[in-house]
Design a protein around this motif. Structure first.
Motif, PDB file in Angstrom:
ATOM      1  N   THR A 170      13.549 -14.970 -33.218  1.00  0.00           N
ATOM      2  CA  THR A 170      13.287 -13.804 -32.567  1.00  0.00           C
ATOM      3  C   THR A 170      13.615 -14.140 -30.999  1.00  0.00           C
ATOM      4  O   THR A 170      13.990 -15.484 -30.720  1.00  0.00           O
ATOM      5  CB  THR A 170      11.645 -13.433 -32.561  1.00  0.00           C
ATOM      6  OG1 THR A 170      11.015 -14.717 -31.943  1.00  0.00           O
ATOM      7  CG2 THR A 170      11.174 -13.256 -34.267  1.00  0.00           C
ATOM      8  N   ILE A 171      13.684 -13.085 -30.024  1.00  0.00           N
ATOM      9  CA  ILE A 171      13.955 -13.495 -28.623  1.00  0.00           C
ATOM     10  C   ILE A 171      12.958 -14.640 -28.171  1.00  0.00           C
ATOM     11  O   ILE A 171      13.443 -15.541 -27.533  1.00  0.00           O
ATOM     12  CB  ILE A 171      13.961 -12.130 -27.763  1.00  0.00           C
ATOM     13  CG1 ILE A 171      15.147 -11.427 -28.246  1.00  0.00           C
ATOM     14  CG2 ILE A 171      13.836 -12.518 -26.383  1.00  0.00           C
ATOM     15  CD1 ILE A 171      15.094  -9.979 -27.889  1.00  0.00           C
ATOM     16  N   GLY A 172      11.627 -14.509 -28.542  1.00  0.00           N
ATOM     17  CA  GLY A 172      10.738 -15.485 -28.174  1.00  0.00           C
ATOM     18  C   GLY A 172      10.985 -16.735 -28.797  1.00  0.00           C
ATOM     19  O   GLY A 172      11.028 -17.921 -27.973  1.00  0.00           O
ATOM     20  N   GLU A 173      11.304 -16.926 -29.902  1.00  0.00           N
ATOM     21  CA  GLU A 173      11.755 -18.138 -30.690  1.00  0.00           C
ATOM     22  C   GLU A 173      13.109 -18.745 -30.013  1.00  0.00           C
ATOM     23  O   GLU A 173      13.353 -20.062 -29.746  1.00  0.00           O
ATOM     24  CB  GLU A 173      11.985 -18.187 -31.953  1.00  0.00           C
ATOM     25  CG  GLU A 173      10.711 -17.696 -32.904  1.00  0.00           C
ATOM     26  CD  GLU A 173      10.901 -17.355 -34.299  1.00  0.00           C
ATOM     27  OE1 GLU A 173      10.033 -17.187 -35.114  1.00  0.00           O
ATOM     28  OE2 GLU A 173      11.858 -16.665 -34.621  1.00  0.00           O
ATOM     29  N   TYR A 174      14.145 -18.005 -29.511  1.00  0.00           N
ATOM     30  CA  TYR A 174      15.177 -18.470 -29.187  1.00  0.00           C
ATOM     31  C   TYR A 174      14.870 -18.974 -27.565  1.00  0.00           C
ATOM     32  O   TYR A 174      15.425 -20.012 -27.401  1.00  0.00           O
ATOM     33  CB  TYR A 174      16.275 -17.239 -28.830  1.00  0.00           C
ATOM     34  CG  TYR A 174      17.433 -17.603 -28.287  1.00  0.00           C
ATOM     35  CD1 TYR A 174      18.294 -18.430 -28.855  1.00  0.00           C
ATOM     36  CD2 TYR A 174      17.718 -17.070 -26.976  1.00  0.00           C
ATOM     37  CE1 TYR A 174      19.545 -18.739 -28.183  1.00  0.00           C
ATOM     38  CE2 TYR A 174      18.820 -17.918 -26.346  1.00  0.00           C
ATOM     39  CZ  TYR A 174      19.775 -18.252 -26.912  1.00  0.00           C
ATOM     40  OH  TYR A 174      20.994 -18.811 -26.494  1.00  0.00           O
ATOM     41  N   ALA A 175      13.961 -18.290 -26.766  1.00  0.00           N
ATOM     42  CA  ALA A 175      13.819 -19.001 -25.605  1.00  0.00           C
ATOM     43  C   ALA A 175      13.124 -20.190 -25.831  1.00  0.00           C
ATOM     44  O   ALA A 175      13.543 -21.214 -24.922  1.00  0.00           O
ATOM     45  CB  ALA A 175      12.728 -17.896 -24.973  1.00  0.00           C
ATOM     46  N   TYR A 176      12.229 -20.613 -26.495  1.00  0.00           N
ATOM     47  CA  TYR A 176      11.900 -21.779 -26.827  1.00  0.00           C
ATOM     48  C   TYR A 176      12.808 -22.910 -27.521  1.00  0.00           C
ATOM     49  O   TYR A 176      12.666 -24.236 -27.195  1.00  0.00           O
ATOM     50  CB  TYR A 176      10.355 -21.912 -27.533  1.00  0.00           C
ATOM     51  CG  TYR A 176       9.239 -21.312 -26.855  1.00  0.00           C
ATOM     52  CD1 TYR A 176       8.746 -21.765 -25.533  1.00  0.00           C
ATOM     53  CD2 TYR A 176       8.836 -19.841 -26.835  1.00  0.00           C
ATOM     54  CE1 TYR A 176       7.795 -21.577 -24.856  1.00  0.00           C
ATOM     55  CE2 TYR A 176       7.957 -19.490 -26.085  1.00  0.00           C
ATOM     56  CZ  TYR A 176       7.520 -20.230 -25.222  1.00  0.00           C
ATOM     57  OH  TYR A 176       6.533 -19.691 -24.169  1.00  0.00           O
ATOM     58  N   TYR A 177      13.791 -22.364 -28.014  1.00  0.00           N
ATOM     59  CA  TYR A 177      14.779 -23.184 -28.546  1.00  0.00           C
ATOM     60  C   TYR A 177      15.603 -23.706 -27.270  1.00  0.00           C
ATOM     61  O   TYR A 177      15.911 -24.774 -27.388  1.00  0.00           O
ATOM     62  CB  TYR A 177      15.480 -22.211 -29.432  1.00  0.00           C
ATOM     63  CG  TYR A 177      17.056 -23.055 -29.774  1.00  0.00           C
ATOM     64  CD1 TYR A 177      17.238 -24.112 -30.603  1.00  0.00           C
ATOM     65  CD2 TYR A 177      18.083 -22.435 -29.206  1.00  0.00           C
ATOM     66  CE1 TYR A 177      18.263 -24.849 -30.704  1.00  0.00           C
ATOM     67  CE2 TYR A 177      19.545 -23.027 -29.328  1.00  0.00           C
ATOM     68  CZ  TYR A 177      19.611 -24.286 -30.200  1.00  0.00           C
ATOM     69  OH  TYR A 177      20.523 -24.904 -30.400  1.00  0.00           O
ATOM     70  N   VAL A 178      15.672 -22.802 -26.413  1.00  0.00           N
ATOM     71  CA  VAL A 178      16.580 -23.094 -25.322  1.00  0.00           C
ATOM     72  C   VAL A 178      15.935 -24.056 -24.393  1.00  0.00           C
ATOM     73  O   VAL A 178      16.434 -24.980 -23.976  1.00  0.00           O
ATOM     74  CB  VAL A 178      16.984 -21.874 -24.555  1.00  0.00           C
ATOM     75  CG1 VAL A 178      17.574 -22.385 -23.027  1.00  0.00           C
ATOM     76  CG2 VAL A 178      17.893 -20.963 -25.191  1.00  0.00           C
ATOM     77  N   VAL A 179      14.581 -23.950 -24.309  1.00  0.00           N
ATOM     78  CA  VAL A 179      13.807 -24.930 -23.527  1.00  0.00           C
ATOM     79  C   VAL A 179      13.899 -26.436 -24.122  1.00  0.00           C
ATOM     80  O   VAL A 179      13.964 -27.336 -23.422  1.00  0.00           O
ATOM     81  CB  VAL A 179      12.069 -24.550 -23.826  1.00  0.00           C
ATOM     82  CG1 VAL A 179      11.127 -25.535 -23.320  1.00  0.00           C
ATOM     83  CG2 VAL A 179      11.868 -23.148 -22.628  1.00  0.00           C
ATOM     84  N   SER A 180      13.909 -26.569 -25.381  1.00  0.00           N
ATOM     85  CA  SER A 180      14.001 -27.596 -26.213  1.00  0.00           C
ATOM     86  C   SER A 180      15.293 -28.557 -25.789  1.00  0.00           C
ATOM     87  O   SER A 180      15.208 -29.637 -26.038  1.00  0.00           O
ATOM     88  CB  SER A 180      14.064 -27.539 -27.629  1.00  0.00           C
ATOM     89  OG  SER A 180      14.986 -26.955 -28.283  1.00  0.00           O
ATOM     90  N   LYS A 181      16.139 -27.793 -25.270  1.00  0.00           N
ATOM     91  CA  LYS A 181      17.477 -28.565 -24.769  1.00  0.00           C
ATOM     92  C   LYS A 181      17.566 -29.005 -23.512  1.00  0.00           C
ATOM     93  O   LYS A 181      18.292 -29.729 -23.084  1.00  0.00           O
ATOM     94  CB  LYS A 181      18.732 -27.420 -24.853  1.00  0.00           C
ATOM     95  CG  LYS A 181      19.021 -26.961 -26.335  1.00  0.00           C
ATOM     96  CD  LYS A 181      19.279 -27.828 -27.245  1.00  0.00           C
ATOM     97  CE  LYS A 181      19.367 -27.129 -28.714  1.00  0.00           C
ATOM     98  NZ  LYS A 181      19.468 -28.310 -29.654  1.00  0.00           N
ATOM     99  N   TYR A 182      16.369 -28.797 -22.692  1.00  0.00           N
ATOM    100  CA  TYR A 182      16.336 -29.412 -21.350  1.00  0.00           C
ATOM    101  C   TYR A 182      15.802 -30.851 -21.302  1.00  0.00           C
ATOM    102  O   TYR A 182      14.931 -30.862 -22.178  1.00  0.00           O
ATOM    103  CB  TYR A 182      15.381 -28.487 -20.478  1.00  0.00           C
ATOM    104  CG  TYR A 182      16.152 -27.380 -19.881  1.00  0.00           C
ATOM    105  CD1 TYR A 182      16.502 -27.227 -18.770  1.00  0.00           C
ATOM    106  CD2 TYR A 182      16.406 -26.219 -20.690  1.00  0.00           C
ATOM    107  CE1 TYR A 182      17.345 -26.117 -18.114  1.00  0.00           C
ATOM    108  CE2 TYR A 182      16.935 -24.876 -20.024  1.00  0.00           C
ATOM    109  CZ  TYR A 182      17.599 -25.149 -18.865  1.00  0.00           C
ATOM    110  OH  TYR A 182      18.421 -24.003 -18.223  1.00  0.00           O
ATOM    111  N   LYS A 183      16.343 -31.602 -20.875  1.00  0.00           N
ATOM    112  CA  LYS A 183      16.058 -33.051 -20.690  1.00  0.00           C
ATOM    113  C   LYS A 183      14.908 -33.136 -19.380  1.00  0.00           C
ATOM    114  O   LYS A 183      14.017 -34.030 -19.288  1.00  0.00           O
ATOM    115  CB  LYS A 183      17.093 -33.830 -20.746  1.00  0.00           C
ATOM    116  CG  LYS A 183      17.803 -33.706 -21.804  1.00  0.00           C
ATOM    117  CD  LYS A 183      17.245 -34.328 -23.365  1.00  0.00           C
ATOM    118  CE  LYS A 183      18.157 -34.201 -24.312  1.00  0.00           C
ATOM    119  NZ  LYS A 183      17.663 -33.601 -25.433  1.00  0.00           N
TER     120      LYS A 183
END
Length: 127
Positions: free
Chosen positions: A72-85
């Protein structure tokens, strides 16, 4: 200075109020256009609604490539968050929502209430 090798600090995730309020947050998004790699960094999209090819800036390109129909768009947003160090931008949700809106207007992605993979010709780059 204190080092903790067993519990590394994680970046603080913003509240993402825009995402929480968005009627799109629980919808899946998937590609509806053919595309291919121009080089290792850039794709081009074949617009099936007009005689043109679209080359995207990095942010909309990242969202287009992420449009697998599995998140979902919400899940994708948190997936992108997980890439930030390090620090996560406070307006990351607004950026992602605006890229979704841009891609919807260009008719290169669609939304679905259920998981929906792109059609086979849109799922992988063409040659």
């Amino acid at each position: 200075m204190k080092f903790n090798f067993f519990n590394p600090s994680k970046p603080v995730v913003p509240d993402f109020e825009a995402l929480k309020k968005s009627p799109l947050k629980d919808l899946y998004f998937y590609r509806t256009a053919k595309w291919h790699w121009i080089n290792n960094d850039i794709i081009t999209i074949i617009d099936s609604h007009a005689p043109r090819m679209i080359t995207l800036d990095p942010w909309p390109q990242m969202v287009f490539l992420g449009a697998s129909g599995k998140l979902t768009i919400g899940e994708y947003a948190y997936y992108v968050v997980s890439k930030y160090k390090k620090e996560i931008p406070a307006d990351l949700d607004i950026t992602i929502l605006s890229m979704i809106d841009l891609l919807l207007k260009d008719k290169v992605i669609c939304l679905s209430e259920v998981i929906r993979e792109p059609d086979p010709e849109n799922n992988r780059p063409f040659k």
